[in-house]
Scaffold this motif. Structure first.
Motif, PDB file in Angstrom:
ATOM      1  N   TRP A 168     -36.033   1.143  -2.340  1.00 44.45           N
ATOM      2  CA  TRP A 168     -36.741   0.361  -1.334  1.00 44.45           C
ATOM      3  C   TRP A 168     -36.055  -0.982  -1.095  1.00 44.45           C
ATOM      4  O   TRP A 168     -36.704  -2.033  -1.077  1.00 44.45           O
TER       5      TRP A 168
ATOM      6  N   ALA B  12     -44.649   5.481   4.224  1.00 44.09           N
ATOM      7  CA  ALA B  12     -43.742   4.542   4.889  1.00 44.09           C
ATOM      8  C   ALA B  12     -42.613   5.275   5.603  1.00 44.09           C
ATOM      9  O   ALA B  12     -42.203   4.900   6.710  1.00 44.09           O
ATOM     10  N   SER B  13     -42.113   6.339   4.967  1.00 41.36           N
ATOM     11  CA  SER B  13     -41.022   7.098   5.570  1.00 41.36           C
ATOM     12  C   SER B  13     -41.484   7.791   6.853  1.00 41.36           C
ATOM     13  O   SER B  13     -40.774   7.788   7.864  1.00 41.36           O
TER      14      SER B  13
ATOM     15  N   SER C 155     -37.809   7.366  -0.952  1.00 38.50           N
ATOM     16  CA  SER C 155     -38.681   8.172  -0.121  1.00 38.50           C
ATOM     17  C   SER C 155     -38.973   9.474  -0.837  1.00 38.50           C
ATOM     18  O   SER C 155     -38.231   9.890  -1.708  1.00 38.50           O
TER      19      SER C 155
ATOM     20  N   GLU D 239     -34.053   7.336   2.847  1.00 38.27           N
ATOM     21  CA  GLU D 239     -33.660   6.243   1.971  1.00 38.27           C
ATOM     22  C   GLU D 239     -34.029   6.562   0.534  1.00 38.27           C
ATOM     23  O   GLU D 239     -34.950   7.331   0.271  1.00 38.27           O
TER      24      GLU D 239
ATOM     25  N   LEU E 233     -41.594   5.660  14.315  1.00 37.12           N
ATOM     26  CA  LEU E 233     -41.116   4.553  15.142  1.00 37.12           C
ATOM     27  C   LEU E 233     -39.731   4.825  15.701  1.00 37.12           C
ATOM     28  O   LEU E 233     -39.403   4.407  16.810  1.00 37.12           O
ATOM     29  N   PHE E 234     -38.904   5.525  14.903  1.00 36.68           N
ATOM     30  CA  PHE E 234     -37.528   5.770  15.313  1.00 36.68           C
ATOM     31  C   PHE E 234     -37.305   7.256  15.575  1.00 36.68           C
ATOM     32  O   PHE E 234     -36.272   7.804  15.229  1.00 36.68           O
TER      33      PHE E 234
ATOM     34  N   ARG F 296     -31.709   9.912  11.048  1.00 32.76           N
ATOM     35  CA  ARG F 296     -31.712   8.983   9.934  1.00 32.76           C
ATOM     36  C   ARG F 296     -31.719   9.775   8.641  1.00 32.76           C
ATOM     37  O   ARG F 296     -32.433  10.756   8.511  1.00 32.76           O
TER      38      ARG F 296
ATOM     39  N   ARG G 265     -41.872   5.211   9.557  1.00 31.92           N
ATOM     40  CA  ARG G 265     -40.572   4.820  10.084  1.00 31.92           C
ATOM     41  C   ARG G 265     -40.010   5.883  11.009  1.00 31.92           C
ATOM     42  O   ARG G 265     -39.469   5.584  12.078  1.00 31.92           O
ATOM     43  N   ASP G 266     -40.139   7.140  10.588  1.00 29.28           N
ATOM     44  CA  ASP G 266     -39.637   8.224  11.433  1.00 29.28           C
ATOM     45  C   ASP G 266     -40.382   8.285  12.759  1.00 29.28           C
ATOM     46  O   ASP G 266     -39.802   8.636  13.792  1.00 29.28           O
TER      47      ASP G 266
END
Length: 406
Positions: free
Chosen positions: A149, A369-370, A388, A385, A376-377, A382, A373-374
Motif C-alpha cells: 500500500w 479499495a482495489s 490487493s 498493486e 474509477l479507472f 492496471r 480504484r478499478d
C-alpha cells in the motif's frame, strides 16, 4: 532436539527471516501520517500563534526549557520567521509523502523531525493524542512500513519487472536524498546546533549511515551474505518496534483503566456525564445533551469504557474476543471525536489500535479499495498493486501476522 528447542528455533527464524505484519505496519503508517497532516492543515492559519514567533510561549522560553530537558527541536536552530515556515512546510511535506509511501525510510525520519520539532517547540499544545504521536513518530523510523500500500511497493514491483526483462534499473533519487541529508547533518553538527540530548542526533546519524551502507551493499558487493545480514537486522528492528507499539497500546489502556477504577465517579457510573457538560468539549451541544439526558447511556458509557480498557490487554490470547474489544475501542474513539470534539486524539489512538487489526480484515479492505480504484479507472489496464487481494494476498498469510492480530 526436544520440542522446546524446536519452538525456540522456529520463533527465532520467524523473527529474523521476515518483517512481520506488513499490512498492519502500512495502516499504522497511513494512520499517523494522516493524523499529523490533517492537524497541520487545520492549524495552518494559526501556526504562528501555536508554534511560531507570535505565540505566548516564545522562542526564548522554549530555548530555556529545551536547555533544561534536552528535547530535540529543529526550530531551536534559528528564531527567524523564514526558518519556522521552512520547518512547518517540511513537516507538511514529509507527512504527505509518508502517507503515500514515497521513500518511506527517508520520509519516516523527516516525519519524526517534523513532529518533534513542532511539539517540543510549544509543549503546552495538544490534547493527549500529541503524546502518542510523539512516541510513534520515533517508532516508525524502525518499521519497514512501505512494503504494501505504498508508492515504494509499486516502484519496487516495476523495478523487478524491468530486471526480469533484462533492463538496467538505476535509482538516482535515493542517493540524492542521502547526499542532501548528509550535508545537512554535517552542517548542523559542525555549527553546534544540536542542543538536545544525544539520542535523537545519534538516531539521525545512525539512520543516515545505515541507509548509505544498505545502498553500498546492494550495489557494490557481489556476495549475497552482507545483504542477507542487513535484512536480518532490519527484520529484527522492525519486529521489535511492532512489539513495542503493541506494548505501548496495552500500557495506555491498562493504566487508563486502572486509574479510572480508583475514581469515585467511575465507580458510581456517572463519570461520562460531566465531560458532556463542559463547553470546551461540546462542539454539538444538542447531541451532548441528548446523550447526557439518558441515565442508561451514561452508565453504559462509564462502565463500558473501564471494562474495555482494563480487559483488552488480557484478551490478546483470544483472537475473537480481542477483535470484539478492538472494534469497541475504535468505535469509542470515533464517538469521542464526534461528541467531545477531539478528532486528532481519536485518530491517533485508532492508528495505534490498528496494529492489532486482523490480517484477513485488512485483505478485505484492500479488496474494497482495489475495486473502487478499478471503478474509477475502468477501461485503463492496471496491474494489481501489492497488498490487493488475490494471489498475492493469499500466497503467504503467515508472513502478514503479528502477535495475535490474525
Amino acid at each position: 532436539m526436544n520440542r522446546f528447542s524446536l519452538k525456540v528455533s522456529g520463533a527465532i527464524a520467524r523473527v529474523t527471516e521476515s518483517a512481520l505484519a506488513p499490512y498492519q505496519s502500512a495502516v499504522v503508517r497511513i494512520g499517523f501520517s494522516a493524523t499529523w497532516l490533517l492537524f497541520l492543515l487545520r492549524e495552518f492559519p494559526h501556526r504562528h500563534e501555536l508554534y511560531g514567533p507570535d505565540g505566548p510561549w516564545d522562542w526564548e522560553l522554549a530555548r530555556q526549557l529545551i536547555d533544561t530537558n534536552g528535547a530535540f527541536s529543529a526550530l531551536m536552530w534559528s528564531d527567524g520567521r523564514g526558518w519556522f515556515e521552512a520547518v512547518y512546510l517540511l513537516a507538511l511535506l514529509s507527512a504527505a509523502l509518508l502517507l503515500l509511501g514515497w521513500r518511506t525510510r527517508a520520509m519516516s525520519v523527516l516525519f519524526m523531525v517534523g513532529v518533534l520539532s513542532l511539539q517540543n517547540r510549544s509543549v503546552f499544545m495538544g490534547d493527549g493524542g500529541d503524546n502518542v504521536l510523539h512516541l510513534m513518530s520515533i517508532y516508525l523510523v524502525f518499521i519497514r512500513c512501505g512494503r504494501v500500500w505504498s508508492l515504494d511497493a509499486r516502484r519496487e514491483r516495476r523495478a523487478q519487472e524491468a530486471r526480469a526483462r533484462g533492463e538496467r534499473v538505476t535509482d538516482r533519487v535515493g542517493p540524492a536524498l542521502w547526499a542532501v541529508a548528509g550535508f545537512v547533518l554535517v552542517t548542523v553538527t559542525v555549527a553546534g546546533r544540536f542542543h538536545s540530548a544525544w539520542m535523537i542526533p545519534a538516531l539521525l546519524w545512525a539512520a543516515w549511515a545505515v541507509q548509505g551502507l544498505w545502498w553500498a551493499v546492494g550495489r557494490r558487493t557481489k556476495s549475497a551474505e552482507p545483504r542477507i545480514l542487513l535484512d536480518v537486522i532490519g527484520n529484527i528492528l522492525h519486529n521489535g518496534a511492532l512489539v513495542v507499539i503493541m506494548a505501548e497500546a496495552c500500557l495506555i489502556y491498562a493504566t487508563a483503566g486502572w486509574y479510572k477504577i480508583q475514581g469515585s465517579r467511575w465507580q458510581d457510573g456517572t463519570a461520562a456525564y460531566y465531560p458532556l457538560h463542559l463547553d470546551y468539549f461540546s462542539p454539538w451541544p444538542a447531541l451532548a445533551d441528548l446523550l447526557a439526558g439518558s441515565g442508561t447511556m451514561v452508565l453504559l458509557a462509564t462502565y463500558g469504557t473501564v471494562i474495555v480498557q482494563v480487559a483488552f490487554p488480557f484478551t490478546l490470547a483470544n483472537r475473537r474476543l480481542k477483535n470484539v474489544l478492538l472494534a469497541l475501542m475504535m468505535t469509542e474513539h470515533a464517538v469521542i471525536a464526534l461528541v467531545l470534539g477531539l478528532p486528532f486524539f481519536s485518530l491517533a489512538m485508532i492508528a495505534t489500535d490498528a496494529v492489532f487489526l486482523p490480517t484477513t480484515f485488512l485483505h478485505r479492505v484492500g479488496g474494497w479499495a482495489s475495486r473502487a480504484r478499478d471503478g474509477l479507472f475502468s477501461g485503463v489496464g492496471r496491474t494489481p498493486e501489492p497488498g490487493s487481494p488475490g494471489p498475492q494476498a493469499q500466497e503467504d498469510p503467515e508472513h502478514a501476522r503479528v502477535g495475535f492480530t490474525a
